[in-house]
Design a protein around this motif. Structure first.
Motif, PDB file in Angstrom:
ATOM      1  N   ILE A 180       0.848  -1.198   0.000  1.00  0.00           N
ATOM      2  CA  ILE A 180       0.000   0.000   0.000  1.00  0.00           C
ATOM      3  C   ILE A 180       0.884   1.249   0.000  1.00  0.00           C
ATOM      4  O   ILE A 180       0.584   2.246  -0.631  1.00  0.00           O
ATOM      5  CB  ILE A 180      -0.921   0.005   1.242  1.00  0.00           C
ATOM      6  CG1 ILE A 180      -1.859  -1.213   1.217  1.00  0.00           C
ATOM      7  CG2 ILE A 180      -1.728   1.301   1.323  1.00  0.00           C
ATOM      8  CD1 ILE A 180      -2.483  -1.514   2.571  1.00  0.00           C
ATOM      9  N   HIS A 181       1.993   1.152   0.738  1.00  0.00           N
ATOM     10  CA  HIS A 181       2.980   2.241   0.775  1.00  0.00           C
ATOM     11  C   HIS A 181       2.368   3.609   1.069  1.00  0.00           C
ATOM     12  O   HIS A 181       2.643   4.593   0.361  1.00  0.00           O
ATOM     13  CB  HIS A 181       3.822   2.257  -0.503  1.00  0.00           C
ATOM     14  CG  HIS A 181       4.872   1.186  -0.506  1.00  0.00           C
ATOM     15  ND1 HIS A 181       5.927   1.190   0.377  1.00  0.00           N
ATOM     16  CD2 HIS A 181       4.995   0.054  -1.240  1.00  0.00           C
ATOM     17  CE1 HIS A 181       6.666   0.124   0.178  1.00  0.00           C
ATOM     18  NE2 HIS A 181       6.119  -0.599  -0.785  1.00  0.00           N
ATOM     19  N   ALA A 182       1.538   3.635   2.108  1.00  0.00           N
ATOM     20  CA  ALA A 182       1.003   4.905   2.618  1.00  0.00           C
ATOM     21  C   ALA A 182       0.232   5.696   1.572  1.00  0.00           C
ATOM     22  O   ALA A 182       0.129   6.917   1.671  1.00  0.00           O
ATOM     23  CB  ALA A 182       2.134   5.758   3.236  1.00  0.00           C
TER      24      ALA A 182
ATOM     25  N   GLY B 268       1.931  -6.718   3.672  1.00  0.00           N
ATOM     26  CA  GLY B 268       3.028  -5.890   4.175  1.00  0.00           C
ATOM     27  C   GLY B 268       3.377  -4.689   3.322  1.00  0.00           C
ATOM     28  O   GLY B 268       2.788  -4.445   2.269  1.00  0.00           O
ATOM     29  N   ASP B 269       4.365  -3.914   3.809  1.00  0.00           N
ATOM     30  CA  ASP B 269       4.693  -2.590   3.274  1.00  0.00           C
ATOM     31  C   ASP B 269       3.451  -1.695   3.265  1.00  0.00           C
ATOM     32  O   ASP B 269       3.068  -1.139   2.232  1.00  0.00           O
ATOM     33  CB  ASP B 269       5.354  -2.673   1.886  1.00  0.00           C
ATOM     34  CG  ASP B 269       6.854  -2.922   1.998  1.00  0.00           C
ATOM     35  OD1 ASP B 269       7.335  -3.152   3.128  1.00  0.00           O
ATOM     36  OD2 ASP B 269       7.543  -2.894   0.964  1.00  0.00           O
ATOM     37  N   VAL B 270       2.888  -1.549   4.440  1.00  0.00           N
ATOM     38  CA  VAL B 270       1.769  -0.619   4.628  1.00  0.00           C
ATOM     39  C   VAL B 270       2.295   0.811   4.517  1.00  0.00           C
ATOM     40  O   VAL B 270       1.603   1.700   4.036  1.00  0.00           O
ATOM     41  CB  VAL B 270       1.099  -0.853   6.005  1.00  0.00           C
ATOM     42  CG1 VAL B 270      -0.033   0.147   6.237  1.00  0.00           C
ATOM     43  CG2 VAL B 270       0.563  -2.288   6.106  1.00  0.00           C
TER      44      VAL B 270
ATOM     45  N   GLY C 200       4.326 -10.374  -1.798  1.00  0.00           N
ATOM     46  CA  GLY C 200       4.241  -9.034  -2.371  1.00  0.00           C
ATOM     47  C   GLY C 200       5.632  -8.623  -2.798  1.00  0.00           C
ATOM     48  O   GLY C 200       6.336  -9.379  -3.457  1.00  0.00           O
ATOM     49  N   HIS C 201       6.030  -7.400  -2.414  1.00  0.00           N
ATOM     50  CA  HIS C 201       7.421  -6.935  -2.461  1.00  0.00           C
ATOM     51  C   HIS C 201       7.920  -6.495  -3.840  1.00  0.00           C
ATOM     52  O   HIS C 201       8.629  -5.505  -3.939  1.00  0.00           O
ATOM     53  CB  HIS C 201       8.331  -8.021  -1.893  1.00  0.00           C
ATOM     54  CG  HIS C 201       9.697  -7.570  -1.486  1.00  0.00           C
ATOM     55  ND1 HIS C 201       9.956  -6.345  -0.903  1.00  0.00           N
ATOM     56  CD2 HIS C 201      10.910  -8.198  -1.570  1.00  0.00           C
ATOM     57  CE1 HIS C 201      11.262  -6.256  -0.652  1.00  0.00           C
ATOM     58  NE2 HIS C 201      11.849  -7.354  -1.061  1.00  0.00           N
ATOM     59  N   THR C 202       7.605  -7.215  -4.922  1.00  0.00           N
ATOM     60  CA  THR C 202       8.117  -6.806  -6.243  1.00  0.00           C
ATOM     61  C   THR C 202       7.252  -5.717  -6.864  1.00  0.00           C
ATOM     62  O   THR C 202       7.655  -5.077  -7.830  1.00  0.00           O
ATOM     63  CB  THR C 202       8.160  -7.977  -7.240  1.00  0.00           C
ATOM     64  OG1 THR C 202       6.820  -8.415  -7.490  1.00  0.00           O
ATOM     65  CG2 THR C 202       8.982  -9.127  -6.699  1.00  0.00           C
ATOM     66  N   HIS C 203       6.042  -5.524  -6.344  1.00  0.00           N
ATOM     67  CA  HIS C 203       5.099  -4.540  -6.876  1.00  0.00           C
ATOM     68  C   HIS C 203       4.638  -4.900  -8.292  1.00  0.00           C
ATOM     69  O   HIS C 203       4.310  -4.007  -9.086  1.00  0.00           O
ATOM     70  CB  HIS C 203       5.691  -3.123  -6.875  1.00  0.00           C
ATOM     71  CG  HIS C 203       6.015  -2.603  -5.501  1.00  0.00           C
ATOM     72  ND1 HIS C 203       6.005  -1.270  -5.196  1.00  0.00           N
ATOM     73  CD2 HIS C 203       6.337  -3.242  -4.355  1.00  0.00           C
ATOM     74  CE1 HIS C 203       6.326  -1.110  -3.920  1.00  0.00           C
ATOM     75  NE2 HIS C 203       6.539  -2.297  -3.381  1.00  0.00           N
ATOM     76  N   ALA C 204       4.637  -6.161  -8.620  1.00  0.00           N
ATOM     77  CA  ALA C 204       4.171  -6.613  -9.939  1.00  0.00           C
ATOM     78  C   ALA C 204       3.335  -7.878  -9.757  1.00  0.00           C
ATOM     79  O   ALA C 204       3.787  -8.826  -9.104  1.00  0.00           O
ATOM     80  CB  ALA C 204       5.354  -6.895 -10.854  1.00  0.00           C
TER      81      ALA C 204
ATOM     82  N   VAL D  51       3.476 -14.178   3.201  1.00  0.00           N
ATOM     83  CA  VAL D  51       4.730 -13.503   3.538  1.00  0.00           C
ATOM     84  C   VAL D  51       4.835 -12.254   2.666  1.00  0.00           C
ATOM     85  O   VAL D  51       4.099 -12.117   1.686  1.00  0.00           O
ATOM     86  CB  VAL D  51       5.983 -14.396   3.279  1.00  0.00           C
ATOM     87  CG1 VAL D  51       6.023 -15.577   4.227  1.00  0.00           C
ATOM     88  CG2 VAL D  51       6.037 -14.857   1.825  1.00  0.00           C
ATOM     89  N   HIS D  52       5.781 -11.375   2.997  1.00  0.00           N
ATOM     90  CA  HIS D  52       5.946 -10.182   2.159  1.00  0.00           C
ATOM     91  C   HIS D  52       6.844 -10.465   0.950  1.00  0.00           C
ATOM     92  O   HIS D  52       6.482 -10.186  -0.193  1.00  0.00           O
ATOM     93  CB  HIS D  52       6.539  -9.039   2.986  1.00  0.00           C
ATOM     94  CG  HIS D  52       6.762  -7.797   2.181  1.00  0.00           C
ATOM     95  ND1 HIS D  52       5.733  -7.069   1.635  1.00  0.00           N
ATOM     96  CD2 HIS D  52       7.911  -7.160   1.780  1.00  0.00           C
ATOM     97  CE1 HIS D  52       6.221  -6.046   0.960  1.00  0.00           C
ATOM     98  NE2 HIS D  52       7.531  -6.080   1.023  1.00  0.00           N
ATOM     99  N   GLY D  53       8.025 -11.029   1.204  1.00  0.00           N
ATOM    100  CA  GLY D  53       9.005 -11.210   0.129  1.00  0.00           C
ATOM    101  C   GLY D  53       8.963 -12.594  -0.498  1.00  0.00           C
ATOM    102  O   GLY D  53       8.567 -12.763  -1.653  1.00  0.00           O
TER     103      GLY D  53
ATOM    104  N   ASN E  20       9.521  -5.055   4.339  1.00  0.00           N
ATOM    105  CA  ASN E  20      10.822  -4.440   4.603  1.00  0.00           C
ATOM    106  C   ASN E  20      10.705  -2.944   4.899  1.00  0.00           C
ATOM    107  O   ASN E  20      11.440  -2.410   5.728  1.00  0.00           O
ATOM    108  CB  ASN E  20      11.792  -4.683   3.438  1.00  0.00           C
ATOM    109  CG  ASN E  20      11.296  -4.178   2.109  1.00  0.00           C
ATOM    110  OD1 ASN E  20      10.144  -4.410   1.747  1.00  0.00           O
ATOM    111  ND2 ASN E  20      12.141  -3.490   1.376  1.00  0.00           N
ATOM    112  N   HIS E  21       9.761  -2.257   4.235  1.00  0.00           N
ATOM    113  CA  HIS E  21       9.598  -0.825   4.522  1.00  0.00           C
ATOM    114  C   HIS E  21       8.969  -0.597   5.903  1.00  0.00           C
ATOM    115  O   HIS E  21       9.229   0.431   6.531  1.00  0.00           O
ATOM    116  CB  HIS E  21       8.772  -0.147   3.433  1.00  0.00           C
ATOM    117  CG  HIS E  21       9.596   0.184   2.231  1.00  0.00           C
ATOM    118  ND1 HIS E  21      10.143   1.431   2.017  1.00  0.00           N
ATOM    119  CD2 HIS E  21      10.009  -0.589   1.201  1.00  0.00           C
ATOM    120  CE1 HIS E  21      10.852   1.411   0.901  1.00  0.00           C
ATOM    121  NE2 HIS E  21      10.774   0.197   0.380  1.00  0.00           N
ATOM    122  N   ASP E  22       8.139  -1.533   6.340  1.00  0.00           N
ATOM    123  CA  ASP E  22       7.597  -1.430   7.700  1.00  0.00           C
ATOM    124  C   ASP E  22       8.737  -1.587   8.708  1.00  0.00           C
ATOM    125  O   ASP E  22       8.833  -0.824   9.673  1.00  0.00           O
ATOM    126  CB  ASP E  22       6.537  -2.513   7.931  1.00  0.00           C
ATOM    127  CG  ASP E  22       5.433  -2.476   6.881  1.00  0.00           C
ATOM    128  OD1 ASP E  22       5.000  -1.366   6.527  1.00  0.00           O
ATOM    129  OD2 ASP E  22       5.014  -3.553   6.424  1.00  0.00           O
TER     130      ASP E  22
HETATM  131 ZN    ZN Z   1       6.995  -2.551  -1.242  1.00  0.00          ZN
END
Ligand code: ZN
Length: 242
Positions: A9-11, A33-35, A145-149, A112-114, A60-62
């Motif tokens: 989501i990245h804020a 993840g990566d909220v 998630g993580h790759t954004h694709a 998982v995130h990655g 990872n950004h969290d």
């Molecule tokens: Zn991310």
């Protein structure tokens, strides 16, 4: 059962709201993840996910916003946005992020995130990587998630070296031919050349998934980012989906 599957989501509150509206009624929300990180509304996104998601795993950004990662590993834009996010996070959001697990197993689904091998860090991009990662979870499906694709790796195909694929948006498909690693794509910062928000609807009872893509008000998020003083490189990339 209808599960809204969201990640990265990245804020970006504007994209999150658009996705929630578009998804309609769901029985559960699962978040990979990566909220926070990159975007202008970290606390609001934490509050929404905390209130609505039955499952959230940490990204990872969290971790970076919690001071759990060395920012030397980040590029300049990511580093600056993380420092900004650290200043913004309320104690409430901080504590919620800090308590998130890095892996969650729900029935026949792992989240998982990655990657299952390195839940917070590994980018699952190549078939050989995906093939190796099937050894690191026991359920029939693992969401990442993580790759954004958006991507689907089917185990037999990945073992033959065949790349991931993306099914047509809006068409339900069954994940019932072996085991799968699946990425629904990023809600708040797509990086596959398509700036529209990405998410998926999943039915864990039938293993049917539908990938979706949704145009949202990118310019509003960009205005919020500029007002917050976030790096211009991050503002620009949002409109390009890169
Ligand atoms: Zn991310």
């Amino acid at each position: 059962m209808r599960v809204l599957l969201i990640t990265d989501i990245h804020a970006n509150r504007v994209a999150l709201e658009a996705v929630v509206q578009d998804a309609g009624a769901v029985d559960a929300v699962w978040c990979l993840g990566d909220v926070v990180g990159y975007g202008p509304r970290p606390n609001e996104c934490c509050v929404w996910v905390e209130a609505h998601a039955a499952i959230t795993v940490v990204g990872n950004h969290d971790w970076a916003a919690l001071g759990k990662l060395d920012l030397d590993d980040f590029n300049e834009g990511a580093r600056q946005s993380t420092l900004w996010t650290v200043e913004q996070l309320t104690p409430y959001a901080y504590q919620w992020l800090d308590a998130l697990p890095n892996r969650y197993i729900e029935g026949e689904t792992t989240l998982v995130h990655g990657s299952p091998r390195h839940p917070v860090w590994e980018y699952l991009l190549r078939p050989a990587q995906a093939a190796a990662n099937f050894e690191y979870f026991d359920t029939s499906v693992c969401f990442v998630g993580h790759t954004h694709a958006p991507a689907i790796f089917q185990e037999a195909l990945a073992r033959r070296g065949e790349p991931s694929y993306v099914p047509p948006y809006g068409e339900p498909i069954a994940l019932t031919n072996g085991r799968y690693l699946v990425n629904p794509g990023s809600v708040g910062q797509p990086r596959d050349g398509d700036p529209r928000a990405a998410y998926a609807i999943y039915d864990p009872d039938t293993c049917v998934i539908e990938f979706r893509r949704l145009a949202y008000d990118v310019e509003l998020t960009q205005r919020q980012m500029r007002e917050a003083g976030l790096p211009e490189s991050l503002v620009v990339r949002l409109a390009r989906g890169l």
